[in-house]
Design an enzyme around this catalytic site. Structure first.
Site, PDB file in Angstrom:
ATOM      1  N   VAL A   1      44.208 118.809 -44.741  1.00 38.60           N
ATOM      2  CA  VAL A   1      44.026 120.058 -44.259  1.00 38.60           C
ATOM      3  C   VAL A   1      44.031 119.902 -42.581  1.00 38.60           C
ATOM      4  O   VAL A   1      43.732 120.946 -42.098  1.00 38.60           O
ATOM      5  CB  VAL A   1      42.899 120.999 -44.896  1.00 38.60           C
ATOM      6  CG1 VAL A   1      41.466 120.276 -44.471  1.00 38.60           C
ATOM      7  CG2 VAL A   1      42.931 122.398 -44.526  1.00 38.60           C
ATOM      8  N   HIS A  43      28.719 126.490 -29.899  1.00 39.53           N
ATOM      9  CA  HIS A  43      27.203 127.554 -29.969  1.00 39.53           C
ATOM     10  C   HIS A  43      27.827 129.094 -29.611  1.00 39.53           C
ATOM     11  O   HIS A  43      27.485 129.748 -30.511  1.00 39.53           O
ATOM     12  CB  HIS A  43      26.374 127.140 -28.973  1.00 39.53           C
ATOM     13  CG  HIS A  43      25.457 125.895 -29.315  1.00 39.53           C
ATOM     14  ND1 HIS A  43      24.879 125.218 -28.273  1.00 39.53           N
ATOM     15  CD2 HIS A  43      24.999 125.470 -30.591  1.00 39.53           C
ATOM     16  CE1 HIS A  43      24.209 124.198 -28.946  1.00 39.53           C
ATOM     17  NE2 HIS A  43      24.123 124.313 -30.285  1.00 39.53           N
ATOM     18  N   GLY A  95      33.725 120.226 -38.759  1.00 44.34           N
ATOM     19  CA  GLY A  95      31.920 119.760 -39.021  1.00 44.34           C
ATOM     20  C   GLY A  95      31.628 119.139 -37.754  1.00 44.34           C
ATOM     21  O   GLY A  95      32.277 118.808 -36.833  1.00 44.34           O
ATOM     22  N   TYR A  98      16.619 129.040 -27.763  1.00 46.72           N
ATOM     23  CA  TYR A  98      16.206 127.827 -27.021  1.00 46.72           C
ATOM     24  C   TYR A  98      15.041 127.581 -27.185  1.00 46.72           C
ATOM     25  O   TYR A  98      14.641 126.357 -27.450  1.00 46.72           O
ATOM     26  CB  TYR A  98      16.896 127.723 -25.820  1.00 46.72           C
ATOM     27  CG  TYR A  98      18.588 127.290 -25.877  1.00 46.72           C
ATOM     28  CD1 TYR A  98      19.029 126.067 -26.051  1.00 46.72           C
ATOM     29  CD2 TYR A  98      19.577 128.349 -26.102  1.00 46.72           C
ATOM     30  CE1 TYR A  98      20.301 125.655 -26.200  1.00 46.72           C
ATOM     31  CE2 TYR A  98      20.941 127.912 -26.366  1.00 46.72           C
ATOM     32  CZ  TYR A  98      21.272 126.391 -26.385  1.00 46.72           C
ATOM     33  OH  TYR A  98      22.625 126.281 -26.578  1.00 46.72           O
ATOM     34  N   TYR A 155      39.764 127.355 -32.636  1.00 49.05           N
ATOM     35  CA  TYR A 155      39.075 127.820 -34.121  1.00 49.05           C
ATOM     36  C   TYR A 155      38.579 129.058 -33.684  1.00 49.05           C
ATOM     37  O   TYR A 155      38.331 129.726 -32.645  1.00 49.05           O
ATOM     38  CB  TYR A 155      38.337 126.861 -34.645  1.00 49.05           C
ATOM     39  CG  TYR A 155      37.148 126.310 -33.852  1.00 49.05           C
ATOM     40  CD1 TYR A 155      35.753 127.239 -33.469  1.00 49.05           C
ATOM     41  CD2 TYR A 155      37.209 125.241 -32.937  1.00 49.05           C
ATOM     42  CE1 TYR A 155      35.066 126.719 -32.703  1.00 49.05           C
ATOM     43  CE2 TYR A 155      36.099 124.897 -32.063  1.00 49.05           C
ATOM     44  CZ  TYR A 155      34.892 125.481 -31.899  1.00 49.05           C
ATOM     45  OH  TYR A 155      34.149 125.252 -30.980  1.00 49.05           O
ATOM     46  N   TYR A 187      37.203 127.669 -38.672  1.00 45.53           N
ATOM     47  CA  TYR A 187      38.300 127.327 -39.121  1.00 45.53           C
ATOM     48  C   TYR A 187      39.576 127.411 -37.956  1.00 45.53           C
ATOM     49  O   TYR A 187      39.467 128.437 -37.081  1.00 45.53           O
ATOM     50  CB  TYR A 187      39.016 128.415 -40.337  1.00 45.53           C
ATOM     51  CG  TYR A 187      38.136 128.383 -41.457  1.00 45.53           C
ATOM     52  CD1 TYR A 187      38.508 127.135 -42.212  1.00 45.53           C
ATOM     53  CD2 TYR A 187      37.314 129.135 -42.047  1.00 45.53           C
ATOM     54  CE1 TYR A 187      37.659 126.898 -43.450  1.00 45.53           C
ATOM     55  CE2 TYR A 187      36.672 129.280 -43.144  1.00 45.53           C
ATOM     56  CZ  TYR A 187      36.669 128.003 -43.908  1.00 45.53           C
ATOM     57  OH  TYR A 187      35.868 127.925 -44.853  1.00 45.53           O
ATOM     58  N   SER A 188      40.287 126.245 -37.895  1.00 48.99           N
ATOM     59  CA  SER A 188      41.277 126.230 -36.742  1.00 48.99           C
ATOM     60  C   SER A 188      42.461 127.523 -36.952  1.00 48.99           C
ATOM     61  O   SER A 188      42.471 127.728 -38.295  1.00 48.99           O
ATOM     62  CB  SER A 188      42.211 124.994 -36.995  1.00 48.99           C
ATOM     63  OG  SER A 188      41.290 123.848 -36.502  1.00 48.99           O
ATOM     64  N   GLU A 213      26.923 128.206 -21.587  1.00 52.88           N
ATOM     65  CA  GLU A 213      27.343 129.450 -22.783  1.00 52.88           C
ATOM     66  C   GLU A 213      27.406 130.908 -22.234  1.00 52.88           C
ATOM     67  O   GLU A 213      28.133 131.619 -22.756  1.00 52.88           O
ATOM     68  CB  GLU A 213      26.358 129.012 -24.129  1.00 52.88           C
ATOM     69  CG  GLU A 213      26.549 127.883 -24.706  1.00 52.88           C
ATOM     70  CD  GLU A 213      25.455 127.483 -25.468  1.00 52.88           C
ATOM     71  OE1 GLU A 213      24.551 128.273 -25.778  1.00 52.88           O
ATOM     72  OE2 GLU A 213      25.303 126.090 -25.894  1.00 52.88           O
TER      73      GLU A 213
HETATM   74  C1  HEM Z   1      25.760 122.526 -33.455  1.00 55.95           C
HETATM   75  C2  HEM Z   1      22.990 120.206 -29.885  1.00 55.95           C
HETATM   76  C3  HEM Z   1      20.556 124.126 -29.301  1.00 55.95           C
HETATM   77  C4  HEM Z   1      22.459 126.217 -33.393  1.00 55.95           C
HETATM   78  C5  HEM Z   1      25.230 121.669 -32.389  1.00 55.95           C
HETATM   79  C6  HEM Z   1      25.739 120.256 -32.525  1.00 55.95           C
HETATM   80  C7  HEM Z   1      24.854 119.577 -31.301  1.00 55.95           C
HETATM   81  C8  HEM Z   1      23.870 120.787 -30.913  1.00 55.95           C
HETATM   82  C9  HEM Z   1      25.412 118.227 -31.000  1.00 55.95           C
HETATM   83  C10 HEM Z   1      26.976 119.782 -33.244  1.00 55.95           C
HETATM   84  C11 HEM Z   1      28.286 120.016 -32.281  1.00 55.95           C
HETATM   85  C12 HEM Z   1      29.422 119.547 -33.038  1.00 55.95           C
HETATM   86  O1  HEM Z   1      29.639 119.170 -34.344  1.00 55.95           O
HETATM   87  O2  HEM Z   1      30.453 119.463 -32.222  1.00 55.95           O
HETATM   88  C13 HEM Z   1      22.301 121.148 -29.563  1.00 55.95           C
HETATM   89  C14 HEM Z   1      21.351 121.010 -28.476  1.00 55.95           C
HETATM   90  C15 HEM Z   1      20.707 121.919 -28.410  1.00 55.95           C
HETATM   91  C16 HEM Z   1      20.936 122.946 -29.327  1.00 55.95           C
HETATM   92  C17 HEM Z   1      21.234 119.378 -27.633  1.00 55.95           C
HETATM   93  C18 HEM Z   1      19.561 122.144 -27.292  1.00 55.95           C
HETATM   94  C19 HEM Z   1      19.600 121.703 -26.001  1.00 55.95           C
HETATM   95  C20 HEM Z   1      20.719 125.072 -30.369  1.00 55.95           C
HETATM   96  C21 HEM Z   1      20.004 126.424 -30.553  1.00 55.95           C
HETATM   97  C22 HEM Z   1      20.783 126.961 -31.753  1.00 55.95           C
HETATM   98  C23 HEM Z   1      21.740 125.805 -32.245  1.00 55.95           C
HETATM   99  C24 HEM Z   1      19.092 126.953 -29.501  1.00 55.95           C
HETATM  100  C25 HEM Z   1      20.338 128.367 -32.379  1.00 55.95           C
HETATM  101  C26 HEM Z   1      19.382 128.545 -33.073  1.00 55.95           C
HETATM  102  C27 HEM Z   1      23.444 125.209 -33.750  1.00 55.95           C
HETATM  103  C28 HEM Z   1      24.401 125.580 -34.895  1.00 55.95           C
HETATM  104  C29 HEM Z   1      25.260 124.494 -34.730  1.00 55.95           C
HETATM  105  C30 HEM Z   1      25.069 123.662 -33.769  1.00 55.95           C
HETATM  106  C31 HEM Z   1      24.331 126.792 -35.691  1.00 55.95           C
HETATM  107  C32 HEM Z   1      26.509 124.204 -35.882  1.00 55.95           C
HETATM  108  C33 HEM Z   1      26.258 123.422 -36.748  1.00 55.95           C
HETATM  109  C34 HEM Z   1      25.827 123.807 -38.168  1.00 55.95           C
HETATM  110  O3  HEM Z   1      25.883 124.915 -38.553  1.00 55.95           O
HETATM  111  O4  HEM Z   1      25.445 122.914 -39.049  1.00 55.95           O
HETATM  112  N1  HEM Z   1      24.195 121.623 -31.648  1.00 55.95           N
HETATM  113  N2  HEM Z   1      22.109 122.481 -29.967  1.00 55.95           N
HETATM  114  N3  HEM Z   1      21.535 124.943 -31.333  1.00 55.95           N
HETATM  115  N4  HEM Z   1      23.987 124.364 -33.111  1.00 55.95           N
HETATM  116 FE1  HEM Z   1      22.941 123.307 -31.671  1.00 55.95          FE
END
Ligand code: HEM
Length: 403
Positions: free
Chosen positions: A271, A85, A395, A95, A190, A208-209, A137
């Site tokens: 990769v 994040h 991913g 959030y 990364y 990217y790493s 965070e």
């Molecule tokens: C990725 C959980 C809130 C944006 C992720 C991942 C999890 C997660 C499990 C994947 C991590 C991984 O692959 O290692 C959560 C939980 C939240 C939360 C439990 C609330 C308590 C948010 C918020 C945002 C956000 C508020 C922003 C709008 C993202 C983005 C990704 C991500 C952009 C990267 C994945 C992608 O782009 O497909 N989050 N998240 N998340 N999260 Fe959250």
């Protein structure tokens, strides 16, 4: 603190979440992007299409629900997601948007089963979970900003050099546009890169790493040209030396432990070799006494990146052993005698290559999920303890347990 009633309501809804979790999160993302299309500048569209992000979010909400009365137990997971994040620029103000939409998606999918009582309990629980993320965070943003050469959000970088590493992988050497210092990082971390291809309505972020050791005046990423990959195609086909991109500071908790002097086994699949390269270069530079076994499994010589560099390192450093595995070697590979194993790594081979150090070594691996799944299984069969097994997903994190 959540009340006993809230906790028991949350726990009683866990079985429902288990069944409908992915349906709820799929609906959640549809609603989120309808209401807030600007978030499409942050989220990875490809992960959405493949449903991977929906599953990752569902799994983490489910895990949080199970642990709702002892959230401290999942803090390591919160930290891992927090790194992602922070690196993507997710902020505290996002959030409430996510929380509200998640509750609306529950109502949409569960209908009457989502009673006011259940929704109130979930609203409260989400607040607690979100605060845990926001707190973790916030510290990460401060750390990124306060580090020497560090910064909190996106910073402009120039592509100083583009180097072809294989038929599908090209390295990009990135230097800050402002000419300032860049933060040190740990091998395995990364960066997030932000680009906006001309034909695209949105900006795209990818992680990217870093593929070289820290302490240089550049960051290096090594990118595989993916079929239909928006960002990788843009980088490979459009970006030229001198162009600008934006980066967030290095992040991630898949890192080489340099406090130990025990042997290290690095295993890269395709990769997935990129963080391993950073680790290998770091080990050779910073711990020249430490034994390293480097294993790279690739399709063939044409698709293998860094082969010559690793060979040179192994030639010049007696503590480094290098093994190359080709799934489908070409005739030229056979003539060159360029590989140690043809086919896929199996348990017997891995035991022969790394069995001698299995009791004490740290193992790091990265590659496609099926590759990582078998590596994890082999290491367990070799008796390597969990604390010595480290891996990273490209991913959204998926489960490595046999499905
Ligand atoms: C990725 C959980 C809130 C944006 C992720 C991942 C999890 C997660 C499990 C994947 C991590 C991984 O692959 O290692 C959560 C939980 C939240 C939360 C439990 C609330 C308590 C948010 C918020 C945002 C956000 C508020 C922003 C709008 C993202 C983005 C990704 C991500 C952009 C990267 C994945 C992608 O782009 O497909 N989050 N998240 N998340 N999260 Fe959250």
């Amino acid at each position: 603190m959540l009340s006993k009633e809230t906790i028991s309501i949350i726990k009683s809804t866990v079985p429902v979440l288990e069944v409908h979790g992915t349906k709820i999160t799929t609906r959640f993302y549809q609603m989120l992007f309808e209401r807030h299309p600007e978030l499409l500048n942050i989220f990875n569209h490809a992960n959405q299409k493949q449903g991977r992000q929906q599953t990752a979010l569902a799994n983490s909400v489910y895990a949080a629900a199970v642990h709702i009365d002892r959230l401290e137990e999942i803090i390591p997971v919160v930290k891992q997601i927090g790194h992602k994040h922070r690196s993507l620029g997710v902020k505290a103000e996002h959030y409430p948007i996510v929380g509200e939409t998640l509750l609306d998606a529950m109502v949409d999918v569960l209908g009457d089963a989502a009673t006011d009582e259940i929704l109130a309990a979930w609203g409260e629980a989400y607040g607690v979970i979100a605060n845990a993320f926001i707190g973790v965070e916030k510290e990460m943003y401060e750390e990124a900003e306060n580090q020497d050469g560090g910064w909190a959000d996106f910073r402009e970088f120039v592509v100083a050099k583009k180097v072809v590493e294989s038929d599908v992988i090209t390295s990009f050497y990135l230097q800050p546009y402002d000419g300032g210092k860049i933060a040190e990082f740990k091998a395995g971390q990364y960066v997030t890169i932000k680009v906006k291809p001309e034909e695209s309505e949105y900006t795209h972020l990818r992680q990217y790493s870093l593929s070289d050791a820290s302490g240089k005046d550049y960051y290096r990423i090594s990118v595989k040209h993916e079929n239909d990959g928006v960002v990788s195609s843009y980088l490979h086909e459009k970006v030229v030396e001198g162009d600008k991109v934006e980066l967030t500071a290095p992040a991630g908790d898949f890192v080489l432990n340099t406090d130990s002097d025990k042997p290290v086994v690095l295993i890269g699949g395709g990769v997935g070799v990129t963080p391993m390269m950073s680790m290998l270069n770091t080990l050779v530079e910073a711990q020249p006494e430490r034994e390293v076994i480097f294993i790279h499994a690739a399709e063939n010589g044409a698709l293998q990146a860094f082969g010559e560099h690793v060979e040179e390192l192994a030639g010049a450093n007696r503590q480094v052993k290098n093994y190359v595995v080709y799934a489908n070697p070409t005739e030229a590979d056979v003539e060159r005698g360029a590989f140690d194993l043809k086919g896929l790594i199996d348990l017997k081979w891995l035991k022969a290559a790394a069995g001698d150090v299995a009791a004490e070594a740290d193992f790091y691996f990265c590659g496609p999920v099926p590759f990582m799944r078998v590596m994890k299984q082999y290491l367990a069969e070799m008796g390597v303890s969990d604390e010595h097994v480290h891996y990273e997903f490209f991913g959204p994190a998926a489960s490595l347990e046999a499905a």
